[in-house]
Design an enzyme around this catalytic site. Sequence first.
Site, mmCIF file in Angstrom:
data_model
loop_
_atom_site.group_PDB
_atom_site.id
_atom_site.type_symbol
_atom_site.label_atom_id
_atom_site.label_comp_id
_atom_site.label_asym_id
_atom_site.label_seq_id
_atom_site.Cartn_x
_atom_site.Cartn_y
_atom_site.Cartn_z
ATOM 1 N N LYS A 33 31.432 -4.201 73.039
ATOM 2 C CA LYS A 33 30.969 -5.310 73.876
ATOM 3 C C LYS A 33 32.146 -5.886 74.654
ATOM 4 O O LYS A 33 33.175 -6.245 74.065
ATOM 5 C CB LYS A 33 30.353 -6.415 73.014
ATOM 6 C CG LYS A 33 29.807 -7.581 73.852
ATOM 7 C CD LYS A 33 29.044 -8.582 72.998
ATOM 8 C CE LYS A 33 29.913 -9.614 72.353
ATOM 9 N NZ LYS A 33 30.407 -10.670 73.262
ATOM 10 N N ASP A 60 28.599 -8.470 78.252
ATOM 11 C CA ASP A 60 28.055 -9.761 77.803
ATOM 12 C C ASP A 60 28.649 -10.886 78.652
ATOM 13 O O ASP A 60 29.625 -11.518 78.257
ATOM 14 C CB ASP A 60 28.392 -9.929 76.313
ATOM 15 C CG ASP A 60 28.037 -11.306 75.790
ATOM 16 O OD1 ASP A 60 27.064 -11.897 76.296
ATOM 17 O OD2 ASP A 60 28.743 -11.783 74.876
ATOM 18 N N LYS A 62 26.590 -13.314 79.897
ATOM 19 C CA LYS A 62 25.724 -14.491 79.656
ATOM 20 C C LYS A 62 25.481 -15.298 80.922
ATOM 21 O O LYS A 62 25.826 -16.473 81.020
ATOM 22 C CB LYS A 62 26.341 -15.409 78.599
ATOM 23 C CG LYS A 62 26.407 -14.826 77.209
ATOM 24 C CD LYS A 62 26.765 -15.890 76.187
ATOM 25 C CE LYS A 62 26.909 -15.319 74.809
ATOM 26 N NZ LYS A 62 28.067 -14.429 74.656
ATOM 27 N N ASP A 65 22.502 -19.504 85.768
ATOM 28 C CA ASP A 65 22.649 -20.119 87.094
ATOM 29 C C ASP A 65 21.277 -20.168 87.755
ATOM 30 O O ASP A 65 20.266 -19.805 87.144
ATOM 31 C CB ASP A 65 23.661 -19.303 87.918
ATOM 32 C CG ASP A 65 24.480 -20.211 88.841
ATOM 33 O OD1 ASP A 65 23.871 -21.053 89.523
ATOM 34 O OD2 ASP A 65 25.716 -20.062 88.875
ATOM 35 N N THR A 124 24.628 -18.612 68.371
ATOM 36 C CA THR A 124 24.781 -18.627 66.911
ATOM 37 C C THR A 124 25.802 -19.660 66.436
ATOM 38 O O THR A 124 25.928 -19.917 65.251
ATOM 39 C CB THR A 124 25.204 -17.233 66.412
ATOM 40 O OG1 THR A 124 26.377 -16.834 67.145
ATOM 41 C CG2 THR A 124 24.124 -16.204 66.621
ATOM 42 N N ARG A 216 35.547 -10.688 65.258
ATOM 43 C CA ARG A 216 36.734 -10.987 64.453
ATOM 44 C C ARG A 216 36.792 -10.410 63.044
ATOM 45 O O ARG A 216 37.896 -10.033 62.607
ATOM 46 C CB ARG A 216 36.954 -12.515 64.437
ATOM 47 C CG ARG A 216 37.380 -13.041 65.805
ATOM 48 C CD ARG A 216 37.177 -14.527 65.934
ATOM 49 N NE ARG A 216 35.768 -14.856 66.041
ATOM 50 C CZ ARG A 216 35.283 -16.083 66.153
ATOM 51 N NH1 ARG A 216 36.121 -17.107 66.166
ATOM 52 N NH2 ARG A 216 33.989 -16.302 66.258
HETATM 53 O O1 LIG Z 1 25.737 -12.793 73.416
HETATM 54 C C1 LIG Z 1 26.501 -12.634 72.442
HETATM 55 O O2 LIG Z 1 26.968 -11.537 72.194
HETATM 56 C C2 LIG Z 1 26.688 -13.766 71.533
HETATM 57 C C3 LIG Z 1 25.631 -14.665 71.433
HETATM 58 C C4 LIG Z 1 25.631 -15.626 70.406
HETATM 59 O O3 LIG Z 1 24.665 -16.389 70.237
HETATM 60 N N1 LIG Z 1 26.699 -15.685 69.579
HETATM 61 C C5 LIG Z 1 27.788 -14.853 69.700
HETATM 62 O O4 LIG Z 1 28.707 -14.960 68.886
HETATM 63 N N2 LIG Z 1 27.819 -13.929 70.718
HETATM 64 C C6 LIG Z 1 29.012 -13.071 70.904
HETATM 65 O O5 LIG Z 1 29.190 -12.244 69.754
HETATM 66 C C7 LIG Z 1 30.564 -12.127 69.413
HETATM 67 C C8 LIG Z 1 30.757 -12.590 68.000
HETATM 68 O O6 LIG Z 1 32.097 -12.460 67.644
HETATM 69 P P1 LIG Z 1 32.632 -12.837 66.205
HETATM 70 O O7 LIG Z 1 32.199 -14.238 65.896
HETATM 71 O O8 LIG Z 1 34.128 -12.712 66.344
HETATM 72 O O9 LIG Z 1 32.037 -11.830 65.236
HETATM 73 C C9 LIG Z 1 31.353 -12.934 70.453
HETATM 74 O O10 LIG Z 1 31.840 -12.020 71.422
HETATM 75 C C10 LIG Z 1 30.324 -13.862 71.088
HETATM 76 O O11 LIG Z 1 30.581 -14.069 72.462
#
Ligand SMILES: O=C(O)c1cc(=O)[nH]c(=O)n1[C@@H]1O[C@H](COP(=O)(O)O)[C@@H](O)[C@H]1O
Length: 240
Positions: A33, A60, A62, A65, A124, A216
């Site tokens: 991603k 991604d 997001k 707009d 999330t 992470r």
């Molecule tokens: O659209 C996403 O991927 C996304 C949506 C969401 O609600 N929460 C979310 O954490 N993400 C993405 O998912 C990844 C989670 O990363 P970690 O928290 O490091 O596992 C990040 O790149 C966020 O930008």
Amino acid sequence: MSKANQIIVALDVPDKERAITLIKQLPSVTFWKVGLELFVSCGPVILEILKSHNKKIFLDLKFHDIPNTVIGACRTAAGYGIDLLTIHSTVGKDALKAAKDSINEGATTANVQPPKLIAVSLLTSISASQLAFELKIPLEVPEYSLHMVLMAKQAELDGAVCSPQEVAQLRDICGKDFLLVCPGIRPNWAARGDQKRTLTPFQTIQAGADYLVIGRPITAAIEPEVAWQKVCQELSSIVP
Ligand SMILES: O=C(O)c1cc(=O)[nH]c(=O)n1[C@@H]1O[C@H](COP(=O)(O)O)[C@@H](O)[C@H]1O
């Protein structure tokens, strides 16, 4: 599909060099991603790098707009020949529909396969109390997420990004053909950080997710390969 191919690793690093290092460190990751941090830093060249390594790509960005702006952004992004693209559900149904149409246009013009367009339902990182007291949304988290996902489904998007905690309910209601992609994944051994609505990789696949997005816990580990193997091991016990 093997369980490892259901894991999308978030390439959340500040520059191209660090991205290349991770891609090489984790050769068995098939789906990466690219998010805002890396895309703002190096632009579409990162997509070419991933393609040259035969990887699938979730772009991604997001989008959030007015319809005219998301239409243009989706049309251009669809021309990159990527696999998944995100837009926020909160743009509203008309903008979601228009975005979906522009994806097909952009891909046709560039002569590539259109990406699947998926809508972010509720980040999330937002807790139930933030939803109620900061965002002032008078619905519980499951009810609000369902509403946002159904709006995306009515707009004929391909799927949604949702938290692992809501995926079982969404799978039941949306059926097996609607793509459900879950970030906010935390193995028992990983720090939660800024994520609020989490489950483990095992629990999330069991609950019905098509894909897990993990950043992470793998990429910031001292040994990313070991962390990746631990996640794959956790999923290997799931009976298809
Ligand atoms: O659209 C996403 O991927 C996304 C949506 C969401 O609600 N929460 C979310 O954490 N993400 C993405 O998912 C990844 C989670 O990363 P970690 O928290 O490091 O596992 C990040 O790149 C966020 O930008």
